[in-house]
Design an enzyme around this catalytic site. Structure first.
Site, PDB file in Angstrom:
ATOM      1  N   ARG A  78       0.826  -1.251   0.120  1.00 54.51           N
ATOM      2  CA  ARG A  78       0.122   0.014  -0.090  1.00 54.51           C
ATOM      3  C   ARG A  78       0.868   1.153  -0.097  1.00 54.51           C
ATOM      4  O   ARG A  78       2.016   1.229   0.418  1.00 54.51           O
ATOM      5  CB  ARG A  78      -0.897  -0.083   1.128  1.00 54.51           C
ATOM      6  CG  ARG A  78      -2.168  -0.891   1.061  1.00 54.51           C
ATOM      7  CD  ARG A  78      -3.261  -0.649   2.286  1.00 54.51           C
ATOM      8  NE  ARG A  78      -2.469  -1.361   3.426  1.00 54.51           N
ATOM      9  CZ  ARG A  78      -1.804  -0.363   4.377  1.00 54.51           C
ATOM     10  NH1 ARG A  78      -1.993   0.746   4.479  1.00 54.51           N
ATOM     11  NH2 ARG A  78      -1.074  -0.917   5.577  1.00 54.51           N
ATOM     12  N   TYR A 206      -1.838  -3.306  -6.612  1.00 52.81           N
ATOM     13  CA  TYR A 206      -1.723  -3.909  -5.120  1.00 52.81           C
ATOM     14  C   TYR A 206      -2.752  -4.011  -4.485  1.00 52.81           C
ATOM     15  O   TYR A 206      -3.595  -2.771  -4.161  1.00 52.81           O
ATOM     16  CB  TYR A 206      -0.622  -3.430  -4.605  1.00 52.81           C
ATOM     17  CG  TYR A 206      -0.357  -3.840  -3.090  1.00 52.81           C
ATOM     18  CD1 TYR A 206       0.328  -5.196  -3.059  1.00 52.81           C
ATOM     19  CD2 TYR A 206      -0.771  -3.309  -2.103  1.00 52.81           C
ATOM     20  CE1 TYR A 206       0.209  -5.723  -1.618  1.00 52.81           C
ATOM     21  CE2 TYR A 206      -0.835  -3.882  -0.838  1.00 52.81           C
ATOM     22  CZ  TYR A 206      -0.193  -4.889  -0.991  1.00 52.81           C
ATOM     23  OH  TYR A 206      -0.149  -5.705   0.514  1.00 52.81           O
ATOM     24  N   GLY A 208      -4.454  -3.592  -1.274  1.00 50.74           N
ATOM     25  CA  GLY A 208      -5.096  -2.749  -0.622  1.00 50.74           C
ATOM     26  C   GLY A 208      -5.420  -1.113  -1.436  1.00 50.74           C
ATOM     27  O   GLY A 208      -6.149  -0.514  -1.252  1.00 50.74           O
ATOM     28  N   LYS A 215      -9.765  -2.274   1.847  1.00 51.06           N
ATOM     29  CA  LYS A 215      -9.545  -1.036   2.715  1.00 51.06           C
ATOM     30  C   LYS A 215     -10.435   0.230   2.146  1.00 51.06           C
ATOM     31  O   LYS A 215     -10.716   0.810   3.251  1.00 51.06           O
ATOM     32  CB  LYS A 215      -7.943  -0.569   2.604  1.00 51.06           C
ATOM     33  CG  LYS A 215      -7.108  -1.890   3.403  1.00 51.06           C
ATOM     34  CD  LYS A 215      -7.779  -2.436   4.561  1.00 51.06           C
ATOM     35  CE  LYS A 215      -7.326  -3.711   5.508  1.00 51.06           C
ATOM     36  NZ  LYS A 215      -5.797  -4.174   5.180  1.00 51.06           N
ATOM     37  N   HIS A 235     -10.658  -2.582  11.695  1.00 43.61           N
ATOM     38  CA  HIS A 235      -9.333  -3.302  11.104  1.00 43.61           C
ATOM     39  C   HIS A 235      -9.176  -4.440  12.096  1.00 43.61           C
ATOM     40  O   HIS A 235      -8.277  -4.403  12.820  1.00 43.61           O
ATOM     41  CB  HIS A 235      -8.190  -2.520  10.922  1.00 43.61           C
ATOM     42  CG  HIS A 235      -7.119  -3.044  10.235  1.00 43.61           C
ATOM     43  ND1 HIS A 235      -5.679  -2.461  10.133  1.00 43.61           N
ATOM     44  CD2 HIS A 235      -7.041  -4.204   9.203  1.00 43.61           C
ATOM     45  CE1 HIS A 235      -5.058  -3.360   9.470  1.00 43.61           C
ATOM     46  NE2 HIS A 235      -5.817  -4.069   8.767  1.00 43.61           N
ATOM     47  N   SER A 257      -1.459  -3.601  10.006  1.00 46.01           N
ATOM     48  CA  SER A 257      -0.890  -4.455   8.889  1.00 46.01           C
ATOM     49  C   SER A 257       0.189  -5.326   9.611  1.00 46.01           C
ATOM     50  O   SER A 257       1.188  -4.783   9.844  1.00 46.01           O
ATOM     51  CB  SER A 257      -0.513  -3.375   8.023  1.00 46.01           C
ATOM     52  OG  SER A 257      -1.741  -2.645   7.593  1.00 46.01           O
ATOM     53  N   CYS A 259       0.574  -7.510  11.625  1.00 43.73           N
ATOM     54  CA  CYS A 259       0.931  -7.572  13.166  1.00 43.73           C
ATOM     55  C   CYS A 259       0.169  -8.735  13.622  1.00 43.73           C
ATOM     56  O   CYS A 259       0.194  -8.765  14.814  1.00 43.73           O
ATOM     57  CB  CYS A 259       0.577  -6.292  13.588  1.00 43.73           C
ATOM     58  SG  CYS A 259       1.835  -5.104  13.344  1.00 43.73           S
ATOM     59  N   ASP A 284      -9.400  -9.834   8.815  1.00 43.93           N
ATOM     60  CA  ASP A 284      -8.769  -8.325   8.679  1.00 43.93           C
ATOM     61  C   ASP A 284      -9.761  -7.418   8.929  1.00 43.93           C
ATOM     62  O   ASP A 284      -9.408  -6.172   9.544  1.00 43.93           O
ATOM     63  CB  ASP A 284      -8.434  -8.356   7.250  1.00 43.93           C
ATOM     64  CG  ASP A 284      -7.275  -7.341   6.890  1.00 43.93           C
ATOM     65  OD1 ASP A 284      -6.396  -7.010   7.502  1.00 43.93           O
ATOM     66  OD2 ASP A 284      -7.782  -6.342   5.836  1.00 43.93           O
ATOM     67  N   ARG A 376       2.016 -12.185  -0.724  1.00 45.65           N
ATOM     68  CA  ARG A 376       0.621 -12.466  -0.280  1.00 45.65           C
ATOM     69  C   ARG A 376       0.087 -13.677  -0.805  1.00 45.65           C
ATOM     70  O   ARG A 376       0.417 -13.870  -1.884  1.00 45.65           O
ATOM     71  CB  ARG A 376      -0.175 -11.256  -0.405  1.00 45.65           C
ATOM     72  CG  ARG A 376       0.300 -10.015   0.226  1.00 45.65           C
ATOM     73  CD  ARG A 376      -0.559  -9.325   1.383  1.00 45.65           C
ATOM     74  NE  ARG A 376      -0.174  -8.422   2.312  1.00 45.65           N
ATOM     75  CZ  ARG A 376      -0.612  -8.118   3.490  1.00 45.65           C
ATOM     76  NH1 ARG A 376      -1.590  -8.818   3.870  1.00 45.65           N
ATOM     77  NH2 ARG A 376       0.202  -7.343   4.313  1.00 45.65           N
ATOM     78  N   ARG A 407       2.967  -4.023  17.402  1.00 44.66           N
ATOM     79  CA  ARG A 407       4.255  -4.678  17.215  1.00 44.66           C
ATOM     80  C   ARG A 407       5.228  -3.885  17.916  1.00 44.66           C
ATOM     81  O   ARG A 407       5.525  -2.782  17.539  1.00 44.66           O
ATOM     82  CB  ARG A 407       4.590  -4.926  15.681  1.00 44.66           C
ATOM     83  CG  ARG A 407       5.845  -5.748  15.561  1.00 44.66           C
ATOM     84  CD  ARG A 407       6.210  -5.618  14.101  1.00 44.66           C
ATOM     85  NE  ARG A 407       5.295  -6.793  13.166  1.00 44.66           N
ATOM     86  CZ  ARG A 407       5.682  -7.937  13.163  1.00 44.66           C
ATOM     87  NH1 ARG A 407       6.834  -8.355  13.438  1.00 44.66           N
ATOM     88  NH2 ARG A 407       4.864  -8.699  12.579  1.00 44.66           N
ATOM     89  N   GLY A 501       0.376 -20.112  17.940  1.00 45.11           N
ATOM     90  CA  GLY A 501      -0.709 -20.940  18.891  1.00 45.11           C
ATOM     91  C   GLY A 501      -0.618 -20.619  20.146  1.00 45.11           C
ATOM     92  O   GLY A 501      -1.716 -20.779  21.077  1.00 45.11           O
TER      93      GLY A 501
END
Ligand code: GTP
Ligand code: SPV
Ligand code: MN
Length: 595
Positions: A78, A206, A208, A215, A235, A257, A259, A284, A376, A407, A501
């Site tokens: 993006r 691309y 997004g 988005k 989001h 995004s 994360c 998402d 992706r 993050r 997990g």
């Protein structure tokens, strides 16, 4: 073919026919194809895409129904610097969005679009966001000259006839006009006109930027609609957790995004928690409404996943690996000589030779990465082995907890519970996160990313927070609000928490809090777990490591609050006074408290 040809005789919306005719007059395509969403149409488009080199078929014995797409190397993420909110006044967009006057945007992009589809095919793609027949679903129509975009929309949305039949003769649909142009970054613009329910996107193929359902509509335009209509477009992933007693509860979580949303939404419980079961509702985007019972109910507007490939492995996300076994499109991953896919973190040795994401020869000792860091996969939700049986429920699923996460190598603890709704909104509004490869620009820089919506709020972020606060009285059975951070590191740069997990252990504590079964420890910033309250059965983690993962360091938080203060100042007067007050109170408490 003309827009009013027999091919679309069943288009009842006069406005739609007119809009397509206007768009065709502007862009002058050679052909117009109205997509019906049938499997025969998909087959035909796939064959065409292969013939023109847009898609490379993968080895049908290894990846049946799978294709590789290599994008233009300048078009891999993006591009937030050329994404605009084109509201009548700049104030409506706010300082965290780029703003362009609507007239200027229509005219600048209009000039670029003139004759831009000459020699090309225009695809008209009607689609539904949300379960077909849901009172909360919405219709969009995307026009594009990219066959890759058309095929991707067929995975990401409920596409074709269902869109037309839901629309009927109405004029209430999102108008998305997309044109690839020549992929020159100088002529790349993603413009949103919320007041017209319209998006114009040029110069990028691309995700997004180009799959306008995602988005652009389901977040930027929908957040604007949500403010007007009294709901939230967020989001967020939506995940169902069934405990060993058979009781399922749902959590919605907003992480920026790249994360960890897709991973958390389909996690496989660790063996020691093997009697728990996890179900994906969405990975998402969540649309959240207040139900008649005063709870928040969530639907996933999408019908597919556009997920990050690197780091996805049989160990980290086995459910994703299973769903990627067939009928998926991979973008910018590496290819093995025998026509399979490969990426960094797949946890299988790279073969001695690969084709990298640009199609060049690659060897294990090559300096560059084989797959692009933002490579992706696009795969239908139906491929997900742990898809929730409630994903098509018209009213969605009830949300017990909202989780905000970023993050952060430092500062943010593994998990913390907000004191109340206002504090939860504050935590979401002020969260920070390191930038990732999902957007063009530097990676690893901490920025404020309110509710993981910094690039996706379709209006002034202060007004967006106001909407969160204004909704509170209507949500009489509110979800509890938490913050998490899977990404804290030790001094050597290793993750303190094993993640993936194992994150179920944290979610289990969250549910235990809701049930009143654990006390936690109150801190200035919220309630954190006592280490003994986390179910660590079968997990080897040193006590000191866990302590560091859970720690709240006063000096780090003083710095954090100072940064929040600067952020609020930058946003200016739209910041709700309640958030300002809470910021002052927390900052003072951090300065004075001696506990
Ligand atoms: P978008 O599709 O961009 O919105 O990303 P996302 O939020 O869905 O993130 P995703 O789940 O795809 O994860 C992004 C990256 O983070 C991948 O490389 C994952 O392997 C990695 N990741 C996800 N969860 C964890 C975790 O719990 N711990 C660690 N260390 N890495 C994780
Ligand atoms: C993100 O960047 O948050 C994504 C990928 O989910 S994109 O669809 O490109 O926005
Ligand atoms: Mn995302």
């Amino acid at each position: 073919m003309t827009p009013d040809s027999a091919a679309n005789a069943n288009v009842a919306s006069h406005t739609l026919v007119q809009w397509v005719a206007d768009s065709a007059r502007l862009t002058q395509p050679d052909n117009i194809v109205w997509c019906d969403g049938s499997s025969s149409e998909r087959e035909r488009l796939l064959q065409e895409a292969v013939k023109s080199g847009v898609l490379i078929p993968l080895n049908p014995r290894k990846r049946p129904g799978c294709y590789l797409h290599r994008s233009n190397p300048n078009d891999v993420a993006r591009t937030e610097h050329v994404t605009f909110i084109c509201t009548p006044s700049a104030e409506d967009a706010g300082v965290t969005n780029h703003w362009m006057a609507p007239d200027e945007a229509y005219s600048r992009l209009g000039t670029m679009l003139e004759g831009s589809m000459r020699g090309r095919t225009m695809y008209v793609i009607p689609y539904v966001l949300g379960p077909v027949g849901s009172p909360y679903a919405k219709v969009g129509v995307q026009i594009t000259d990219s066959i890759y975009v058309a095929l991707s929309m067929g995975i990401m949305t409920r596409m074709g006839e269902c869109g037309l039949s839901m629309l009927g003769d109405s004029d209430d649909f999102n108008r998305g006009l997309h044109c690839t142009l020549d992929l020159n970054p100088e002529r790349r613009f993603i413009c949103h006109f919320p007041q017209d329910n319209t998006i114009w996107s040029v110069g990028s193929g691309y995700g997004g930027n180009a799959l306008l359902s995602k988005k652009c509509f389901a977040l930027r335009i929908a957040s604007w609609l949500g403010r007007d209509e009294g709901w939230f477009a967020e989001h967020m992933l939506i995940v169902g957790l069934r405990n060993p007693e058979g009781h399922t509860r749902y959590i919605a979580a907003a992480f920026p995004s790249a994360c960890g949303k897709t991973n958390l939404a389909m996690l496989l419980p660790p063996p020691a928690l093997g009697r728990w079961k996890v179900f994906t509702v969405g990975d998402d985007i969540a649309w959240l409404r207040v139900g008649p019972d005063g709870r928040l109910w969530a639907i996933n507007p999408e019908n597919g996943y556009f997920g990050v490939a690197p780091g996805t492995s049989a160990k980290s996300n086995p459910n994703a690996m299973r769903m990627l076994a067939h009928d998926s499109i991979f973008t910018n991953v590496a290819m093995t000589p025998d026509g399979d896919v490969w990426w960094e973190g797949m946890d299988v040795e790279p073969p001695p030779e690969l084709f990298d994401w640009q199609g060049d020869q690659w060897r294990p000792d090559s300096a560059a990465k084989a797959a692009h860091p933002n490579s992706r996969f696009t795969t239908p939700i139906a491929n997900n082995p742990v898809l929730s049986p409630h994903v098509e429920d018209p009213c969605g699923v009830p949300i017990s907890a909202i989780v905000f996460g970023g993050r952060r190598a430092t500062t943010a603890p593994l998990v913390l519970e907000a004191k109340d709704w206002l504090h939860g909104v504050f935590i979401g509004a002020t969260m920070g996160s390191e930038t990732t490869a999902a957007a063009a620009g530097r990676v690893g820089v901490v920025r404020r990313d309110p509710m993981a919506m910094l690039p996706f709020a379709g209006y002034n972020i202060g007004d967006y927070w106001r909407h969160w606060l204004a909704m509170q009285p209507r949500i009489t059975e509110p979800p509890r609000i938490f913050m998490v951070n899977w990404f804290r590191k030790d001094v050597h740069g290793a993750f303190l928490w094993p993640g993936f997990g194992e994150n179920l252990r944290v979610l289990k504590w969250i549910l235990a809090r809701i049930d009143g079964r654990v006390e936690g420890r109150e801190t200035l910033l919220g309630t954190v777990p006592e280490p003994a309250e986390l179910d660590l059965s079968g997990l080897e983690i040193a006590g000191e490591q866990l302590r560091l993962a859970l720690a709240i360091d006063r000096d780090e938080w003083k710095t954090e609050m100072a940064s929040v203060g600067k952020f609020f100042d930058r946003i200016g007067r739209s910041v709700p006074e309640q958030l300002r007050e809470l910021h002052r109170a927390l900052s003072n408490a951090l300065e004075t408290d001696r506990s």
